[in-house]
Design an enzyme around this catalytic site. Structure first.
Site, mmCIF file in Angstrom:
data_model
loop_
_atom_site.group_PDB
_atom_site.id
_atom_site.type_symbol
_atom_site.label_atom_id
_atom_site.label_comp_id
_atom_site.label_asym_id
_atom_site.label_seq_id
_atom_site.Cartn_x
_atom_site.Cartn_y
_atom_site.Cartn_z
ATOM 1 N N GLU A 162 9.951 -2.075 4.129
ATOM 2 C CA GLU A 162 9.223 -1.915 2.859
ATOM 3 C C GLU A 162 10.156 -1.402 1.772
ATOM 4 O O GLU A 162 10.090 -1.842 0.618
ATOM 5 C CB GLU A 162 8.050 -0.944 3.044
ATOM 6 C CG GLU A 162 6.930 -1.553 3.867
ATOM 7 C CD GLU A 162 5.819 -0.568 4.221
ATOM 8 O OE1 GLU A 162 4.714 -1.029 4.500
ATOM 9 O OE2 GLU A 162 6.071 0.641 4.234
ATOM 10 N N ASP A 167 0.642 5.727 1.457
ATOM 11 C CA ASP A 167 -0.142 6.785 2.103
ATOM 12 C C ASP A 167 -0.439 7.930 1.143
ATOM 13 O O ASP A 167 -1.477 8.574 1.246
ATOM 14 C CB ASP A 167 0.612 7.290 3.340
ATOM 15 C CG ASP A 167 0.843 6.156 4.318
ATOM 16 O OD1 ASP A 167 -0.146 5.582 4.786
ATOM 17 O OD2 ASP A 167 2.013 5.805 4.581
ATOM 18 N N GLY A 179 0.827 -1.201 0.000
ATOM 19 C CA GLY A 179 0.000 0.000 0.000
ATOM 20 C C GLY A 179 0.862 1.252 0.000
ATOM 21 O O GLY A 179 2.092 1.178 -0.119
HETATM 22 C C1 5RP Z 1 2.956 0.821 6.185
HETATM 23 C C2 5RP Z 1 2.646 1.484 4.906
HETATM 24 C C3 5RP Z 1 1.298 1.233 4.320
HETATM 25 O O1 5RP Z 1 1.445 0.656 3.083
HETATM 26 C C4 5RP Z 1 0.577 2.545 4.219
HETATM 27 O O2 5RP Z 1 0.533 3.143 5.511
HETATM 28 C C5 5RP Z 1 -0.849 2.361 3.693
HETATM 29 O O3 5RP Z 1 -1.596 1.634 4.606
HETATM 30 P P1 5RP Z 1 -3.137 1.315 4.392
HETATM 31 O O4 5RP Z 1 -3.217 0.374 3.241
HETATM 32 O O5 5RP Z 1 -3.571 0.715 5.698
HETATM 33 O O6 5RP Z 1 -3.830 2.631 4.119
HETATM 34 O O7 5RP Z 1 3.423 2.190 4.315
HETATM 35 O O8 5RP Z 1 4.199 1.220 6.690
#
Ligand code: 5RP
Length: 221
Positions: free
Chosen positions: A102, A83, A81
């Protein structure tokens, strides 16, 4: 929830027999891991590397075979995913605190597929606070040095105590407002002693799978 599930399932269609797959972290990646688990039960043969202890625990629970990172030369595809995503496929990641693993996994991947809903698409990055992973030693000094770059940095908390990453570090969430030059900023941040890495992923994504409110799913590449 339904949209996250659908973009995740669209991404899992790119996974084929024999692949090494990077497993992302977060509520959207959760659904990709669920779908991979279901496909493994149906006979899909893959090996996986997770970007967090949480995703690894889920994968093991679902019967997805894991492989030690040391045993692979590269990862075929990683599904994760984000943000925020800008027009140039630059990302802010790390809302879930897993940005370092990641980024390591993304960098080792032939293909990074990012799964998001339309609210994550932005003209310019920076509305979402940029997570920066920093070692605990000297955190106040590191924080001040980061703030010199034009943001307000806050130590991430969890249940009232500092949040500790899977790597034993702190996260500083940095409010920039807008990030004019993400590539320059990532270098500046990572040049500060104490900073381990930051949540800017500069043109690492190959495909962005976006879910829209009206149910449409688009793949940007
Ligand atoms: C975790 C991340 C996630 O991929 C990002 O926060 C998106 O999360 P979500 O799919 O719950 O909105 O970078 O470190």
């Amino acid at each position: 929830m339904e949209m996250k599930k659908r973009v995740a399932e669209a991404a899992v269609e790119y996974v084929q027999d024999g692949m090494v797959v990077g497993l992302g972290t977060g509520s959207t990646a959760f659904w990709a891991i669920q779908k991979l688990g279901a496909r493994v039960k149906e006979g899909l043969r893959i090996k996986a590397i997770a970007t967090s202890a949480k995703s690894e625990a889920l994968a093991i629970e679902l019967g997805i075979p894991m492989v030690p990172f040391a045993e692979v030369d590269y990862i075929d595809v990683t599904i994760d995913g984000a943000d925020e995503v800008d027009m140039e496929f630059n990302l802010i990641k790390g809302g879930g605190g897993a940005l370092l693993r990641e980024k390591i996994v993304a960098a080792a991947s032939r293909q990074l597929i990012v799964i998001v809903d339309e609210t994550k698409l932005v003209r310019q990055l920076g509305q979402f606070s940029l997570p920066v992973e920093a070692v605990r030693f000297g955190i106040e000094t590191t924080k001040r040095a980061i703030e010199q770059l034009g943001c307000r940095a806050g130590l991430r908390l969890h249940d009232g105590s500092p949040y500790i990453t899977d790597n034993g570090n702190y996260i500083l969430d940095c409010e920039f407002g807008t990030i004019e030059h993400p590539e320059q900023l990532t270098h500046r941040l990572n040049a500060i002693p104490g900073v381990v890495d930051n949540g800017l992923f500069i043109q690492m994504a190959r495909k962005i799978i976006v879910g829209y409110r009206d149910g449409v799913i688009k793949t940007l590449e």
